[in-house]
Design an enzyme around this catalytic site. Structure first.
Site, PDB file in Angstrom:
ATOM      1  N   ASP A 128       0.816  -1.231   0.000  1.00  0.00           N
ATOM      2  CA  ASP A 128       0.000   0.000   0.000  1.00  0.00           C
ATOM      3  C   ASP A 128       0.846   1.277   0.000  1.00  0.00           C
ATOM      4  OD1 ASP A 128      -2.067  -1.828   0.308  1.00  0.00           O
ATOM      5  OD2 ASP A 128      -2.185  -1.554   2.475  1.00  0.00           O
ATOM      6  N   ARG A 172      -5.772  -0.166   0.613  1.00  0.00           N
ATOM      7  CA  ARG A 172      -6.465   0.184   1.848  1.00  0.00           C
ATOM      8  C   ARG A 172      -6.940   1.639   1.804  1.00  0.00           C
ATOM      9  NH1 ARG A 172      -6.649  -3.429   6.212  1.00  0.00           N
ATOM     10  NH2 ARG A 172      -4.512  -4.119   6.390  1.00  0.00           N
ATOM     11  N   VAL A 274      -3.956 -10.927  -6.423  1.00  0.00           N
ATOM     12  CA  VAL A 274      -3.004 -11.058  -7.544  1.00  0.00           C
ATOM     13  C   VAL A 274      -1.887 -10.020  -7.381  1.00  0.00           C
ATOM     14  CG1 VAL A 274      -2.812 -10.550 -10.023  1.00  0.00           C
ATOM     15  CG2 VAL A 274      -4.634 -12.029  -9.189  1.00  0.00           C
TER      16      VAL A 274
HETATM   17  O1  F6P Z   1      -2.200  -4.074   3.325  1.00  0.00           O
HETATM   18  C1  F6P Z   1      -2.094  -4.871   2.191  1.00  0.00           C
HETATM   19  C2  F6P Z   1      -3.461  -5.283   1.709  1.00  0.00           C
HETATM   20  O2  F6P Z   1      -3.288  -6.066   0.545  1.00  0.00           O
HETATM   21  C3  F6P Z   1      -4.433  -4.146   1.449  1.00  0.00           C
HETATM   22  O3  F6P Z   1      -4.197  -3.482   0.240  1.00  0.00           O
HETATM   23  C4  F6P Z   1      -5.749  -4.875   1.529  1.00  0.00           C
HETATM   24  O4  F6P Z   1      -6.813  -4.022   1.890  1.00  0.00           O
HETATM   25  C5  F6P Z   1      -5.504  -5.885   2.592  1.00  0.00           C
HETATM   26  O5  F6P Z   1      -4.112  -6.085   2.674  1.00  0.00           O
HETATM   27  C6  F6P Z   1      -6.172  -7.207   2.329  1.00  0.00           C
HETATM   28  O6  F6P Z   1      -5.959  -8.029   3.424  1.00  0.00           O
HETATM   29  P1  F6P Z   1      -6.248  -9.584   3.462  1.00  0.00           P
HETATM   30  O7  F6P Z   1      -5.166 -10.270   2.674  1.00  0.00           O
HETATM   31  O8  F6P Z   1      -6.194  -9.907   4.903  1.00  0.00           O
HETATM   32  O9  F6P Z   1      -7.582  -9.799   2.830  1.00  0.00           O
END
Ligand code: F6P
Length: 343
Positions: A128, A172, A274
């Protein structure tokens, strides 16, 4: 000679293995330290679940995605006797210091442990790119490249079918991935959390573009983007142990709204995980290696309570407290540059 524990926490991220390899290689060859790697982030620390890390066990991993240690979103301070259990594990494994590799949550735990007297040096990780104190985190460039490649491919279908294609990227509550991949992929509209959007304006923009002879459009939307009137929502309601709501799905609603309001055929693609998968691009391997070498050097020198960081082209150390103060949101100037190319 010291014994040092490594862990990777939060979402997996391209470049994590580069950091592990660099810490261990420099730490053993230059300083003669010993290393253990905790399995599954802070969960492994709480359970004293660790494996020895050697030059042999960390060889051949530079190009591999994910993390050889495994990861989790475990919050030590939400667990019963979390701090005591961490201290017990460190004592049991005779560890002198910890090098946690993670984003704001993992390093947030590291910051609190540091205040409690644990010797830590943090390494900033997240696709992010929203961590303060560092210009870039490793993993970000790989995510941007994957998103850009996807946008390039989606252009083909958009153009062939006269469609509006909505591409949802991660990030995020920060629009870094959206702005960079939108700029690199030639998006006609980029929607980011930092600047709530007006769906009428988005549709008017698409209509103007199509009226001027274009027959397709690409809209890149960050998963955390929100409309000004707040009536499009994330598809999920669950939160993790750090209180973060699961994001994703805004593209589904955008596809529906754009098609209904403009009459243009619309399709959405959610890139999802991905963007975190597969081999890291060269930039992230290099940044991860540089962070790893600096982190073990800081630990060797006893410079604890710090996070390694990139400032310009230099690797520096910043207080963990500085890195954790506020998330680093998208630069206004970068978004304005992306806007120059909007339809
Ligand atoms: O912080 C990295 C991230 O990929 C964000 O971009 C995303 O909102 C979140 O993690 C998704 O988390 P998880 O893999 O727990 O669904």
């Amino acid at each position: 000679m010291a014994r040092i524990g490594l862990l990777t926490g939060g979402g997996d991220c391209p470049g994590l293995n580069a950091v592990i390899r660099a810490v261990v290689r420099k730490g053993i060859n230059a300083y003669g330290h010993e290393f253990v790697g905790f399995r599954y982030g802070w969960a492994g620390v709480l359970a004293a679940d660790a494996m020895d890390l050697t030059n042999e066990s960390t060889s051949g991993i530079l190009h591999r995605g994910g993390t050889i240690l495994g990861t989790s979103r475990t919050n030590v301070f939400k667990e019963e006797n979390g701090l005591e259990r961490v201290q017990d594990s460190l004592a049991k494994l005779r560890l002198d210091a910890l090098i946690p590799i993670g984003g704001e949550d993992t390093l947030g735990v590291a910051g609190k442990l540091s205040e409690a007297g644990v010797d830590v040096v943090g390494v900033p990780k997240t696709i992010d790119n929203d961590l303060a104190g560092t210009d870039f985190t490793f993993g970000f460039q790989t995510a941007v490249q994957i998103a850009t490649d996807a946008i390039d491919r989606l252009h083909t279908t958009a153009e062939s079918h006269n469609r509006v294609i909505v591409v949802e990227v991660m990030g995020r509550h920060a629009g870094w991935i959206a702005a960079y991949s939108g700029l690199a992929g030639g998006a006609d509209v980029v929607l980011v959390p930092e600047y709530p959007f007006d769906i009428d304006e988005v549709c008017a923009r698409l209509q103007r573009r199509h009226a001027s002879g274009r027959n397709f459009s690409i809209v890149v939307v960050a998963e955390g983007a929100t409309p000004k009137d707040g009536d499009l929502q994330s598809e999920f309601e669950s939160t993790d142990s750090f209180g973060h709501v699961r994001l994703g799905g805004i593209a589904i609603q955008l596809e529906r709204e754009i098609e209904a309001r403009t009459g243009f055929e619309a399709r959405m693609t959610i890139l999802g995980h991905v963007q975190r998968g597969g081999t890291p691009v060269a930039y992230d391997r290099v940044l991860g290696s540089r962070f790893g070498v600096e982190a073990i050097t800081a630990a060797h020198e006893g410079d604890f309570g710090k996070m390694v960081a990139l400032r310009g082209t230099e690797i520096v150390r910043v207080p963990l407290t500085e890195a954790l103060a506020e998330p680093k949101l998208l630069d206004r100037s970068l978004f304005e540059t992306a806007e120059v190319f909007f339809g």
